[in-house]
Design an enzyme around this catalytic site. Structure first.
Site, PDB file in Angstrom:
ATOM      1  N   GLU A  34     -19.079   4.504   0.610  1.00 13.01           N
ATOM      2  CA  GLU A  34     -18.332   3.955  -0.530  1.00 13.01           C
ATOM      3  C   GLU A  34     -19.131   3.963  -1.825  1.00 13.01           C
ATOM      4  OE1 GLU A  34     -16.620   2.228   3.254  1.00 13.01           O
ATOM      5  OE2 GLU A  34     -18.646   2.504   2.445  1.00 13.01           O
ATOM      6  N   PHE A  62     -14.549  -3.229   0.974  1.00 11.11           N
ATOM      7  CA  PHE A  62     -15.460  -2.113   0.744  1.00 11.11           C
ATOM      8  C   PHE A  62     -15.366  -1.600  -0.691  1.00 11.11           C
ATOM      9  CE2 PHE A  62     -14.139  -1.239   5.365  1.00 11.11           C
ATOM     10  CZ  PHE A  62     -15.007  -2.206   5.832  1.00 11.11           C
ATOM     11  N   HIS A 104      -5.573  -3.806   1.773  1.00 10.28           N
ATOM     12  CA  HIS A 104      -6.001  -4.751   2.821  1.00 10.28           C
ATOM     13  C   HIS A 104      -6.771  -5.931   2.223  1.00 10.28           C
ATOM     14  CE1 HIS A 104      -4.881  -1.225   5.063  1.00 10.28           C
ATOM     15  NE2 HIS A 104      -5.143  -1.781   6.232  1.00 10.28           N
ATOM     16  N   ARG A 161       0.828  -1.214   0.000  1.00 10.90           N
ATOM     17  CA  ARG A 161       0.000   0.000   0.000  1.00 10.90           C
ATOM     18  C   ARG A 161       0.864   1.268   0.000  1.00 10.90           C
ATOM     19  NH1 ARG A 161      -2.059   0.801   6.129  1.00 10.90           N
ATOM     20  NH2 ARG A 161      -0.514  -0.494   7.174  1.00 10.90           N
ATOM     21  N   SER A 198      -4.486   4.723   5.971  1.00  9.85           N
ATOM     22  CA  SER A 198      -4.405   3.321   5.571  1.00  9.85           C
ATOM     23  C   SER A 198      -4.090   3.163   4.091  1.00  9.85           C
ATOM     24  CB  SER A 198      -5.723   2.604   5.888  1.00  9.85           C
ATOM     25  OG  SER A 198      -5.943   2.552   7.276  1.00  9.85           O
ATOM     26  N   ASP A 222      -8.214  -8.103  11.804  1.00 11.50           N
ATOM     27  CA  ASP A 222      -9.590  -7.616  11.629  1.00 11.50           C
ATOM     28  C   ASP A 222     -10.569  -8.742  11.324  1.00 11.50           C
ATOM     29  OD1 ASP A 222      -8.532  -5.167  12.069  1.00 11.50           O
ATOM     30  OD2 ASP A 222      -8.997  -4.318  10.119  1.00 11.50           O
ATOM     31  N   ARG A 277      -1.957  -5.016   3.051  1.00  7.48           N
ATOM     32  CA  ARG A 277      -1.639  -4.297   4.278  1.00  7.48           C
ATOM     33  C   ARG A 277      -0.256  -4.596   4.830  1.00  7.48           C
ATOM     34  NH1 ARG A 277      -5.014  -5.093   9.971  1.00  7.48           N
ATOM     35  NH2 ARG A 277      -4.148  -3.293  11.090  1.00  7.48           N
TER      36      ARG A 277
END
Length: 317
Positions: free
Chosen positions: A61, A86, A112, A13, A40, A120, A170
């Site tokens: 989103e 998302f 991610h 990322r 992020s 998560d 991530r």
């Protein structure tokens, strides 16, 4: 066998963030939209340097995708950014109708992705996104393997006209692709040449494939490792050329075994050259909470799993 060296582990990322920083300086039509995840997605520098071209949409989103589609009408090149879950599952209707069907020049950038999102857990660890996105007509699907390749891909998709799904991750992972390696959408990269088995890997599994190839070399097995960064359009020519030598293939990906790279390659084999194939992928399940290392080991997405798959597929030649 050609050796690749980790020049310093980084998260993919951050490669995206570096690419966006460079694009901000190079192309005034590039704009960025974020769904409340600036840090992020590593949008910090782009926002600081080009506040008039950065749009914080918030946790909305679907609205972000609609705005991005609208911005293309005025000639802008929108890059949307949020987690892969998302970026795809939550907004699939908007992507299908407003971006893919409408042939809008939107770059859907997803961090991610996969199990390596880690702690998560399953609700955020999307393992179906490649399948969802590759089924959309006209959608280019890219899954990068390290920092350098992610930065190069970010720059390349700005010059590509049409919708793109760019998938990255991530965790901090080995950075081994040369910084000056050309990124050509739709063209695979042969990392090591071999004659006994073809290993085709994408994303975080590319480095694992290289480690596996070294272990196999010690056993006297010559593995050809191919880095598939573009899952659609797939470089069928490179795959079939390799299989002319090796006569068997292992596919490796951080994705559900259903709908991913492996199934795309199975179609190529069925239509052109039916040959033995083994899969290294998540076996039709959701993920769970854990460290990236724990999860990749538990779900058998590592170099040892690739070695074992090679041993199985070679028995079927």
């Amino acid at each position: 066998m050609k050796k690749y060296t980790n020049t310093g582990s980084k998260d993919t990322r951050s490669g995206f963030g570096a690419g966006m920083t460079e694009l901000g300086q190079k192309n005034e039509n590039v704009v960025a939209l974020c769904a409340d995840l600036i840090g992020s997605l590593k949008f910090d520098d782009f926002k600081k340097n080009h506040p008039e071209r950065f749009f914080q949409i918030g946790i909305a989103e679907a609205n972000m995708i609609g705005i991005a589609a609208g911005l293309t009408v005025g000639g802008k090149i929108p890059f949307t950014g949020t987690f892969a879950n998302f970026s795809t599952g939550r907004v699939y209707d908007q992507i299908r109708q407003s971006v893919a069907y409408s042939e809008k020049n939107v770059k859907i950038c997803a961090s991610h992705a996969g199990l390596t999102l880690g702690e998560d857990g399953a609700t955020h660890q999307i393992l179906e996104d490649i399948g969802l996105m590759k089924m959309l007509p006209g959608m280019t699907v890219i899954n990068t393997c390290d920092y350098n390749q992610t930065k190069a891909a970010t720059l390349a998709i700005a010059d590509h006209h049409g919708p793109v799904y760019l998938r990255f991750g991530r965790p901090v992972v080995p950075n081994f692709m040369p910084a000056d390696e050309p990124f050509v959408i739709g063209k695979a990269i042969v990392l090591t040449e071999g004659s006994d088995v073809t290993i085709v890997a994408t994303g975080h599994l590319v480095w694992e494939a290289l480690i596996a190839a070294e272990a196999l070399e010690a056993q006297g097995i010559s593995a050809e490792v191919i880095n598939i960064h573009t899952i659609k359009p797939l470089d069928e020519e490179a795959i079939l050329k390799s299989l002319e030598k090796t006569k068997c293939i292992v596919t490796a990906e951080e994705h559900n075994i259903l709908g991913g790279l492996g199934e795309s390659i199975s179609r190529v084999l069925a239509l052109n050259s039916p040959l033995p194939q083994e899969f290294v992928a998540v076996n039709d399940s959701f993920g769970e909470s854990g460290t990236p290392e724990q999860l990749m080991d538990k779900y058998k997405l590592n170099n040892q799993a690739i070695v074992e798959a090679v041993e199985r597929v070679m028995k079927r030649k």
